[in-house]
Design a protein around this motif. Structure first.
Motif, PDB file in Angstrom:
ATOM      1  N   VAL A   1       0.930  -1.361  -0.108  1.00  0.00           N
ATOM      2  CA  VAL A   1      -0.202  -0.037   0.072  1.00  0.00           C
ATOM      3  C   VAL A   1       0.949   1.171   0.039  1.00  0.00           C
ATOM      4  CG1 VAL A   1      -1.680   1.205   1.405  1.00  0.00           C
ATOM      5  CG2 VAL A   1      -2.080  -1.260   1.239  1.00  0.00           C
ATOM      6  N   LEU A   2       1.896   1.300   0.754  1.00  0.00           N
ATOM      7  CA  LEU A   2       2.816   2.379   0.832  1.00  0.00           C
ATOM      8  C   LEU A   2       3.437   2.581  -0.699  1.00  0.00           C
ATOM      9  CD1 LEU A   2       4.261   4.367   2.588  1.00  0.00           C
ATOM     10  CD2 LEU A   2       6.161   2.458   2.929  1.00  0.00           C
ATOM     11  N   ASN A   3       3.724   1.380  -1.312  1.00  0.00           N
ATOM     12  CA  ASN A   3       4.223   1.788  -2.675  1.00  0.00           C
ATOM     13  C   ASN A   3       3.218   2.043  -3.737  1.00  0.00           C
ATOM     14  OD1 ASN A   3       6.574   1.636  -4.374  1.00  0.00           O
ATOM     15  ND2 ASN A   3       6.014  -0.629  -5.081  1.00  0.00           N
ATOM     16  N   ILE A   4       2.099   1.812  -3.327  1.00  0.00           N
ATOM     17  CA  ILE A   4       0.990   2.246  -4.409  1.00  0.00           C
ATOM     18  C   ILE A   4       0.547   3.898  -4.064  1.00  0.00           C
ATOM     19  CG2 ILE A   4      -1.602   2.303  -4.609  1.00  0.00           C
ATOM     20  CD1 ILE A   4      -1.433  -0.656  -3.801  1.00  0.00           C
ATOM     21  N   PHE A   5       0.864   4.263  -3.189  1.00  0.00           N
ATOM     22  CA  PHE A   5       0.545   5.720  -2.831  1.00  0.00           C
ATOM     23  C   PHE A   5       1.909   6.584  -2.622  1.00  0.00           C
ATOM     24  CE2 PHE A   5      -3.134   3.634  -0.684  1.00  0.00           C
ATOM     25  CZ  PHE A   5      -4.069   4.328  -1.388  1.00  0.00           C
ATOM     26  N   TYR A   6       2.983   6.048  -2.549  1.00  0.00           N
ATOM     27  CA  TYR A   6       4.207   6.640  -2.507  1.00  0.00           C
ATOM     28  C   TYR A   6       5.468   6.005  -2.916  1.00  0.00           C
ATOM     29  CZ  TYR A   6       1.707   9.327   1.323  1.00  0.00           C
ATOM     30  OH  TYR A   6       0.985   9.953   2.083  1.00  0.00           O
ATOM     31  N   PRO A   7       5.286   5.632  -4.540  1.00  0.00           N
ATOM     32  CA  PRO A   7       6.471   4.941  -4.994  1.00  0.00           C
ATOM     33  C   PRO A   7       7.778   5.544  -5.027  1.00  0.00           C
ATOM     34  CG  PRO A   7       4.716   6.118  -6.687  1.00  0.00           C
ATOM     35  CD  PRO A   7       4.165   6.396  -5.339  1.00  0.00           C
ATOM     36  N   THR A   8       7.704   7.037  -4.852  1.00  0.00           N
ATOM     37  CA  THR A   8       9.126   7.642  -4.956  1.00  0.00           C
ATOM     38  C   THR A   8       9.878   7.069  -3.641  1.00  0.00           C
ATOM     39  OG1 THR A   8       8.109   9.785  -3.988  1.00  0.00           O
ATOM     40  CG2 THR A   8       8.330   9.490  -6.267  1.00  0.00           C
ATOM     41  N   PHE A   9       9.143   6.823  -2.513  1.00  0.00           N
ATOM     42  CA  PHE A   9       9.889   6.471  -1.445  1.00  0.00           C
ATOM     43  C   PHE A   9      10.631   5.038  -1.637  1.00  0.00           C
ATOM     44  CE2 PHE A   9       9.542   3.788   2.528  1.00  0.00           C
ATOM     45  CZ  PHE A   9      10.651   4.567   3.431  1.00  0.00           C
ATOM     46  N   GLY A  10      10.102   4.173  -2.213  1.00  0.00           N
ATOM     47  CA  GLY A  10      10.773   2.832  -2.584  1.00  0.00           C
ATOM     48  C   GLY A  10      11.881   3.173  -3.583  1.00  0.00           C
ATOM     49  N   TRP A  11      11.792   4.231  -4.446  1.00  0.00           N
ATOM     50  CA  TRP A  11      12.997   4.378  -5.249  1.00  0.00           C
ATOM     51  C   TRP A  11      14.097   5.053  -4.456  1.00  0.00           C
ATOM     52  CZ3 TRP A  11      15.482   8.965  -6.609  1.00  0.00           C
ATOM     53  CH2 TRP A  11      16.190   8.850  -7.591  1.00  0.00           C
TER      54      TRP A  11
ATOM     55  N   TYR B   1       8.411   5.034 -14.496  1.00  0.00           N
ATOM     56  CA  TYR B   1       8.899   4.049 -13.196  1.00  0.00           C
ATOM     57  C   TYR B   1       7.664   4.008 -12.166  1.00  0.00           C
ATOM     58  CZ  TYR B   1      11.214   2.554  -8.966  1.00  0.00           C
ATOM     59  OH  TYR B   1      11.368   1.902  -8.112  1.00  0.00           O
ATOM     60  N   ILE B   2       7.244   5.442 -11.946  1.00  0.00           N
ATOM     61  CA  ILE B   2       6.235   5.587 -10.976  1.00  0.00           C
ATOM     62  C   ILE B   2       4.941   4.787 -11.356  1.00  0.00           C
ATOM     63  CG2 ILE B   2       4.545   7.378  -9.739  1.00  0.00           C
ATOM     64  CD1 ILE B   2       6.988   9.181 -10.023  1.00  0.00           C
ATOM     65  N   LEU B   3       4.490   4.891 -12.653  1.00  0.00           N
ATOM     66  CA  LEU B   3       3.524   4.124 -13.043  1.00  0.00           C
ATOM     67  C   LEU B   3       3.711   2.756 -13.255  1.00  0.00           C
ATOM     68  CD1 LEU B   3       0.608   4.278 -14.478  1.00  0.00           C
ATOM     69  CD2 LEU B   3       1.961   4.133 -16.743  1.00  0.00           C
ATOM     70  N   MET B   4       4.607   2.221 -13.259  1.00  0.00           N
ATOM     71  CA  MET B   4       4.861   0.780 -13.373  1.00  0.00           C
ATOM     72  C   MET B   4       5.059   0.210 -11.863  1.00  0.00           C
ATOM     73  SD  MET B   4       4.554  -0.456 -16.218  1.00  0.00           S
ATOM     74  CE  MET B   4       4.871  -1.962 -16.098  1.00  0.00           C
ATOM     75  N   SER B   5       5.403   0.908 -11.120  1.00  0.00           N
ATOM     76  CA  SER B   5       5.559   0.671  -9.709  1.00  0.00           C
ATOM     77  C   SER B   5       4.250   0.434  -8.940  1.00  0.00           C
ATOM     78  CB  SER B   5       6.554   1.635  -8.999  1.00  0.00           C
ATOM     79  OG  SER B   5       6.725   1.433  -7.559  1.00  0.00           O
ATOM     80  N   ARG B   6       3.309   1.412  -9.370  1.00  0.00           N
ATOM     81  CA  ARG B   6       1.963   1.551  -8.770  1.00  0.00           C
ATOM     82  C   ARG B   6       1.221   0.205  -9.439  1.00  0.00           C
ATOM     83  NH1 ARG B   6       0.688   7.810  -8.847  1.00  0.00           N
ATOM     84  NH2 ARG B   6       1.396   8.200  -6.768  1.00  0.00           N
ATOM     85  N   ILE B   7       1.389   0.035 -10.710  1.00  0.00           N
ATOM     86  CA  ILE B   7       0.649  -1.055 -11.277  1.00  0.00           C
ATOM     87  C   ILE B   7       1.023  -2.431 -10.734  1.00  0.00           C
ATOM     88  CG2 ILE B   7       0.320  -2.247 -13.473  1.00  0.00           C
ATOM     89  CD1 ILE B   7       0.332   0.499 -15.070  1.00  0.00           C
ATOM     90  N   SER B   8       2.309  -2.733 -10.561  1.00  0.00           N
ATOM     91  CA  SER B   8       2.982  -3.845 -10.214  1.00  0.00           C
ATOM     92  C   SER B   8       2.299  -4.077  -8.835  1.00  0.00           C
ATOM     93  CB  SER B   8       4.538  -3.957 -10.354  1.00  0.00           C
ATOM     94  OG  SER B   8       5.236  -3.051  -9.566  1.00  0.00           O
ATOM     95  N   SER B   9       2.353  -3.068  -7.801  1.00  0.00           N
ATOM     96  CA  SER B   9       1.934  -3.300  -6.504  1.00  0.00           C
ATOM     97  C   SER B   9       0.619  -3.668  -6.392  1.00  0.00           C
ATOM     98  CB  SER B   9       2.420  -1.825  -5.738  1.00  0.00           C
ATOM     99  OG  SER B   9       3.805  -1.584  -5.500  1.00  0.00           O
ATOM    100  N   VAL B  10      -0.383  -2.990  -7.366  1.00  0.00           N
ATOM    101  CA  VAL B  10      -1.677  -3.219  -7.381  1.00  0.00           C
ATOM    102  C   VAL B  10      -1.774  -4.903  -7.507  1.00  0.00           C
ATOM    103  CG1 VAL B  10      -3.727  -2.956  -8.174  1.00  0.00           C
ATOM    104  CG2 VAL B  10      -2.568  -1.152  -7.590  1.00  0.00           C
TER     105      VAL B  10
END
Length: 66
Positions: free
Chosen positions: A13-23, A41-50
């Motif tokens: 959930v953190l990666n869905i809402f704040y993908p830059t944190f993981g980066w 990167y942000i879009l693919m990070s959110r999609i993969s997290s979902v």
């Protein structure tokens, strides 16, 4: 086991809402100066997290309620 599952859900959930944190945790410390992840990167990070969260919940929820 429940604690690990809870942590996994929180990180997803953190990666869905704040993908830059993981980066920043993974790549940000290597870069000198101001740098941000690309929009792709942000879009693919959110999609993969979902997707991962949906698969995880579909596998683990029946395990906990059986």
């Amino acid at each position: 086991m429940i604690f690990i599952c809870f942590l996994f859900i929180i990180f997803a959930v953190l990666n869905i809402f704040y993908p830059t944190f993981g980066w920043r945790l993974r790549y940000g410390w290597m870069v000198n100066g101001d740098s941000e992840p690309s929009d792709a990167y942000i879009l693919m990070s959110r999609i993969s997290s979902v997707i991962v969260l949906i698969v995880f919940l579909s596998v683990m929820l029946p395990y906990f309620f059986s």
